[in-house]
Design a protein around this motif. Structure first.
Motif, PDB file in Angstrom:
ATOM      1  N   PRO A   1       0.841  -1.195   0.000  1.00 19.34           N
ATOM      2  CA  PRO A   1       0.000   0.000   0.000  1.00 19.34           C
ATOM      3  C   PRO A   1       0.873   1.241   0.000  1.00 19.34           C
ATOM      4  N   PRO A   2       0.351   2.343  -0.522  1.00 19.03           N
ATOM      5  CA  PRO A   2       1.158   3.565  -0.543  1.00 19.03           C
ATOM      6  C   PRO A   2       1.401   4.065   0.876  1.00 19.03           C
ATOM      7  N   PRO A   3       2.476   4.798   1.073  1.00 18.28           N
ATOM      8  CA  PRO A   3       2.748   5.313   2.410  1.00 18.28           C
ATOM      9  C   PRO A   3       1.642   6.271   2.846  1.00 18.28           C
ATOM     10  N   PRO A   4       1.508   6.491   4.170  1.00 16.61           N
ATOM     11  CA  PRO A   4       0.409   7.326   4.643  1.00 16.61           C
ATOM     12  C   PRO A   4       0.478   8.760   4.125  1.00 16.61           C
ATOM     13  N   THR A   5       1.670   9.267   3.872  1.00 12.68           N
ATOM     14  CA  THR A   5       1.801  10.625   3.344  1.00 12.68           C
ATOM     15  C   THR A   5       1.989  10.545   1.832  1.00 12.68           C
ATOM     16  N   PHE A   6       0.980  10.068   1.137  1.00 13.90           N
ATOM     17  CA  PHE A   6       1.055   9.877  -0.311  1.00 13.90           C
ATOM     18  C   PHE A   6       0.877  11.207  -1.025  1.00 13.90           C
ATOM     19  N   SER A   7       1.798  11.486  -1.934  1.00 14.41           N
ATOM     20  CA  SER A   7       1.662  12.649  -2.802  1.00 14.41           C
ATOM     21  C   SER A   7       2.236  12.299  -4.163  1.00 14.41           C
ATOM     22  N   VAL A   8       1.777  12.995  -5.162  1.00 20.14           N
ATOM     23  CA  VAL A   8       2.215  12.714  -6.517  1.00 20.14           C
ATOM     24  C   VAL A   8       3.704  13.024  -6.666  1.00 20.14           C
ATOM     25  N   GLY A   9       4.172  14.085  -6.041  1.00 17.87           N
ATOM     26  CA  GLY A   9       5.587  14.443  -6.121  1.00 17.87           C
ATOM     27  C   GLY A   9       6.479  13.362  -5.536  1.00 17.87           C
ATOM     28  N   ASN A  10       6.095  12.826  -4.373  1.00 17.81           N
ATOM     29  CA  ASN A  10       6.885  11.746  -3.765  1.00 17.81           C
ATOM     30  C   ASN A  10       6.856  10.488  -4.622  1.00 17.81           C
ATOM     31  N   GLU A  11       5.709  10.223  -5.236  1.00 14.88           N
ATOM     32  CA  GLU A  11       5.596   9.048  -6.103  1.00 14.88           C
ATOM     33  C   GLU A  11       6.501   9.191  -7.325  1.00 14.88           C
ATOM     34  N   ILE A  12       6.551  10.358  -7.907  1.00 15.40           N
ATOM     35  CA  ILE A  12       7.408  10.589  -9.070  1.00 15.40           C
ATOM     36  C   ILE A  12       8.881  10.497  -8.675  1.00 15.40           C
ATOM     37  N   LYS A  13       9.232  11.048  -7.515  1.00 17.71           N
ATOM     38  CA  LYS A  13      10.622  10.958  -7.055  1.00 17.71           C
ATOM     39  C   LYS A  13      11.034   9.506  -6.828  1.00 17.71           C
ATOM     40  N   SER A  14      10.156   8.712  -6.208  1.00 16.81           N
ATOM     41  CA  SER A  14      10.505   7.304  -5.974  1.00 16.81           C
ATOM     42  C   SER A  14      10.595   6.540  -7.285  1.00 16.81           C
ATOM     43  N   PHE A  15       9.741   6.882  -8.241  1.00 16.62           N
ATOM     44  CA  PHE A  15       9.799   6.229  -9.554  1.00 16.62           C
ATOM     45  C   PHE A  15      11.097   6.562 -10.266  1.00 16.62           C
ATOM     46  N   LEU A  16      11.467   7.829 -10.283  1.00 17.43           N
ATOM     47  CA  LEU A  16      12.692   8.242 -10.965  1.00 17.43           C
ATOM     48  C   LEU A  16      13.944   7.713 -10.277  1.00 17.43           C
ATOM     49  N   SER A  17      13.910   7.535  -8.945  1.00 17.79           N
ATOM     50  CA  SER A  17      15.078   7.002  -8.245  1.00 17.79           C
ATOM     51  C   SER A  17      15.284   5.515  -8.540  1.00 17.79           C
ATOM     52  N   ASN A  18      14.195   4.793  -8.876  1.00 15.71           N
ATOM     53  CA  ASN A  18      14.301   3.366  -9.191  1.00 15.71           C
ATOM     54  C   ASN A  18      14.548   3.106 -10.672  1.00 15.71           C
ATOM     55  N   LEU A  19      14.529   4.135 -11.501  1.00 12.01           N
ATOM     56  CA  LEU A  19      14.677   3.988 -12.940  1.00 12.01           C
ATOM     57  C   LEU A  19      16.139   3.718 -13.299  1.00 12.01           C
ATOM     58  N   THR A  20      16.362   2.679 -14.101  1.00 12.33           N
ATOM     59  CA  THR A  20      17.709   2.335 -14.556  1.00 12.33           C
ATOM     60  C   THR A  20      17.724   2.204 -16.075  1.00 12.33           C
ATOM     61  N   LEU A  21      18.906   2.031 -16.645  1.00 16.39           N
ATOM     62  CA  LEU A  21      19.012   1.841 -18.090  1.00 16.39           C
ATOM     63  C   LEU A  21      18.408   0.517 -18.547  1.00 16.39           C
ATOM     64  N   GLU A  22      18.310  -0.436 -17.635  1.00 18.03           N
ATOM     65  CA  GLU A  22      17.727  -1.735 -17.980  1.00 18.03           C
ATOM     66  C   GLU A  22      16.247  -1.600 -18.355  1.00 18.03           C
ATOM     67  N   HIS A  23      15.591  -0.593 -17.801  1.00 19.31           N
ATOM     68  CA  HIS A  23      14.188  -0.377 -18.125  1.00 19.31           C
ATOM     69  C   HIS A  23      13.989   0.026 -19.588  1.00 19.31           C
ATOM     70  N   PHE A  24      15.037   0.541 -20.241  1.00 19.18           N
ATOM     71  CA  PHE A  24      14.936   0.986 -21.615  1.00 19.18           C
ATOM     72  C   PHE A  24      15.542  -0.008 -22.596  1.00 19.18           C
ATOM     73  N   HIS A  25      15.737  -1.247 -22.161  1.00 19.87           N
ATOM     74  CA  HIS A  25      16.268  -2.285 -23.042  1.00 19.87           C
ATOM     75  C   HIS A  25      15.230  -2.582 -24.121  1.00 19.87           C
ATOM     76  N   ILE A  26      15.689  -2.923 -25.315  1.00 22.09           N
ATOM     77  CA  ILE A  26      14.793  -3.100 -26.460  1.00 22.09           C
ATOM     78  C   ILE A  26      13.768  -4.210 -26.222  1.00 22.09           C
ATOM     79  N   SER A  27      14.108  -5.229 -25.460  1.00 24.45           N
ATOM     80  CA  SER A  27      13.138  -6.304 -25.203  1.00 24.45           C
ATOM     81  C   SER A  27      11.998  -5.809 -24.320  1.00 24.45           C
ATOM     82  N   ARG A  28      12.279  -4.900 -23.397  1.00 28.07           N
ATOM     83  CA  ARG A  28      11.214  -4.337 -22.559  1.00 28.07           C
ATOM     84  C   ARG A  28      10.353  -3.363 -23.350  1.00 28.07           C
ATOM     85  N   ILE A  29      10.979  -2.567 -24.204  1.00 28.08           N
ATOM     86  CA  ILE A  29      10.227  -1.589 -24.975  1.00 28.08           C
ATOM     87  C   ILE A  29       9.335  -2.295 -25.991  1.00 28.08           C
TER      88      ILE A  29
END
Length: 151
Positions: free
Chosen positions: A42-70
């Motif tokens: 479940p999302p943390p109790p202090t859920f905000s869109v900004g925090n969600e975007i920051k956590s998403f961008l911090s977990n983003l790696t180059l592997e996510h853009f591999h041609i098999s995933r795309i």
């Protein structure tokens, strides 16, 4: 009875009536996930869109853009094929008509963008309609089961 086994008739007891399990899931969404990738948290109790975007961008790696995933993105292949087809048609027709490679390349790039957008939207529209048909079938199935259980 297999001829090479040492078991006797008394040891092997087979129930001829099939067992029906009512708790067996019918739809894929009723089955628990095979792998826990952390998305069920479940999302943390202090859920905000900004925090969600920051956590998403911090977990983003180059592997996510591999041609098999795309390439596994729904409608990506259809949109790409539509775009490249439009690019080829626009650029070849304009080159044959005007004999100007720059104009043909510009129109070809425009055809790539236009064809990709139309291909993407068409594919997503078809997917939405099929998902709606699946939802309606599930509702009808559940209503029919509810009527059968009420009898």
């Amino acid at each position: 009875m297999w001829p090479f086994t040492k078991s006797t008739e008394e040891e092997v007891k087979v129930d001829p009536t099939p067992v029906r399990q009512d708790s067996q899931p019918i739809f894929l969404e009723d089955v628990p996930p095979k792998f826990d990738n952390g998305s069920n948290k479940p999302p943390p109790p202090t859920f905000s869109v900004g925090n969600e975007i920051k956590s998403f961008l911090s977990n983003l790696t180059l592997e996510h853009f591999h041609i098999s995933r795309i390439a596994a993105i729904p409608c990506f292949r259809d949109a790409g094929l539509s775009g490249f087809t439009c690019m080829f048609v626009f650029s070849s027709v304009l080159y044959v008509y005007h004999r100007n490679i720059r104009r043909a390349a510009n129109w070809g790039f425009g055809g790539l963008m236009l064809g990709s957008i139309f291909g993407w939207e068409h594919c997503n529209n078809v997917r939405r309609q099929s998902q709606m048909a699946v939802r309606l079938a599930q509702q009808r199935f559940e209503a029919k089961n509810q009527q059968d259980n009420d009898k």
